[in-house]
Design an enzyme around this catalytic site. Structure first.
Site, PDB file in Angstrom:
ATOM      1  N   GLU A  51       1.031  -1.062  -0.047  1.00 42.43           N
ATOM      2  CA  GLU A  51      -0.269   0.055   0.050  1.00 42.43           C
ATOM      3  C   GLU A  51       0.944   1.189   0.010  1.00 42.43           C
ATOM      4  OE1 GLU A  51      -2.738   0.176   3.467  1.00 42.43           O
ATOM      5  OE2 GLU A  51      -2.494   2.467   3.279  1.00 42.43           O
ATOM      6  N   ARG A  55       1.076  10.192   0.998  1.00 42.19           N
ATOM      7  CA  ARG A  55       1.409  11.380   1.660  1.00 42.19           C
ATOM      8  C   ARG A  55       2.803  11.792   1.423  1.00 42.19           C
ATOM      9  NH1 ARG A  55       1.134   7.502   7.387  1.00 42.19           N
ATOM     10  NH2 ARG A  55      -0.710   6.538   6.627  1.00 42.19           N
ATOM     11  N   THR A  79      -3.349   6.132   2.107  1.00 40.49           N
ATOM     12  CA  THR A  79      -3.941   7.463   2.483  1.00 40.49           C
ATOM     13  C   THR A  79      -4.534   8.428   1.308  1.00 40.49           C
ATOM     14  OG1 THR A  79      -1.834   7.281   3.591  1.00 40.49           O
ATOM     15  CG2 THR A  79      -2.833   9.335   3.627  1.00 40.49           C
ATOM     16  N   LYS A 139     -10.582  -1.025   6.382  1.00 37.86           N
ATOM     17  CA  LYS A 139      -9.649  -0.807   7.188  1.00 37.86           C
ATOM     18  C   LYS A 139      -9.928  -0.357   8.667  1.00 37.86           C
ATOM     19  CE  LYS A 139      -5.926   2.600   7.042  1.00 37.86           C
ATOM     20  NZ  LYS A 139      -4.431   2.361   6.632  1.00 37.86           N
TER      21      LYS A 139
END
Ligand code: 3PG
Length: 222
Positions: A51, A55, A79, A139
């Site tokens: 993943e 960011r 993110t 998640k």
């Protein structure tokens, strides 16, 4: 086949793939030059999955580099905070989208485009929103701050159809307990791919920690 059914199959296939890895390295890359050696270390360590978090400015190109060099690797984007980032990630080769929280706009957009999406859910109300849309894996972030496995089990009691992907504070110490629960689809985390290891070019060390995690998955799940 109805559009809804197609989406369901697509999502179930991805859930199974992610579940078969059992652990998803959460990657923060500051420099695209690290994307290739990192992907190599993960693949050789036995976890051909990542993943890559949006960011950093390097995320999009890193996804592209990894996905092109290792087509067998399951590269996703994490993110993800906007639908524009969904598009950029998928165009770069991301096969799934992860968001820290439950953003209905992002989730609905991904569903409308057949893109498997894993939104963060830590409350019954958030899980309910996911269930309403047919999601069966969510998640759970930040996992340890929100009570870890015991909260997941409590949430899963009424929502029997949902499994969770905890990230945030998961590491080799508590990984076993998470993986032993049938409410866990896979565990995510940065412990295999720490920023300082990447910066120092310690890809052999990353490969070793990755292999340890993969071995634990194999031992517990067969
Ligand atoms: C995430 O984005 O999922 C988390 O920041 C990962 O958390 P960790 O660094 O505690 O593994």
């Amino acid at each position: 086949m109805s559009g809804q059914k197609k989406v369901k199959i697509m999502f179930e296939e991805m859930n199974q793939k992610i579940g078969s890895y059992g652990v998803v390295p959460v990657v923060v890359l500051n420099d695209t030059k690290d994307a290739l050696p990192l992907a190599k270390a993960l693949v050789e360590g036995g976890l051909a999955v990542a993943e890559v978090t949006f960011r950093t400015a390097a995320a999009e190109e890193s996804i592209r580099i990894m996905a092109e060099a290792y087509p067998e690797m399951l590269v996703g984007a994490g993110t993800v905070l906007t639908v524009e980032q969904v598009d950029r990630a998928v165009n770069a080769g991301a096969k799934f989208i992860v968001s820290p929280g439950f953003d209905p706009e992002i989730v609905d957009y991904c569903i409308s485009k057949n893109i498997p999406v894993y939104p963060g859910t830590v409350t019954p109300s958030e899980v309910a929103q996911a269930v309403k849309r047919g999601l069966t894996v969510c998640k759970f972030f930040p996992a340890e701050n929100y009570g870890g496995l015991s909260t997941i089990k409590a949430l899963a009691a009424p929502y029997t159809m949902v499994k969770f992907m905890p990230t945030g504070g998961v590491n080799l110490k508590n990984l076993r307990a998470y993986l032993e629960s049938d409410k866990i689809a896979a565990c995510g985390g940065t412990w295999m791919v720490k920023g300082d290891m990447i910066k120092a070019g310690q890809f052999d060390e990353i490969k070793k920690i990755t292999a340890d995690a993969a071995a634990m998955v194999k031992e517990i799940r067969g």
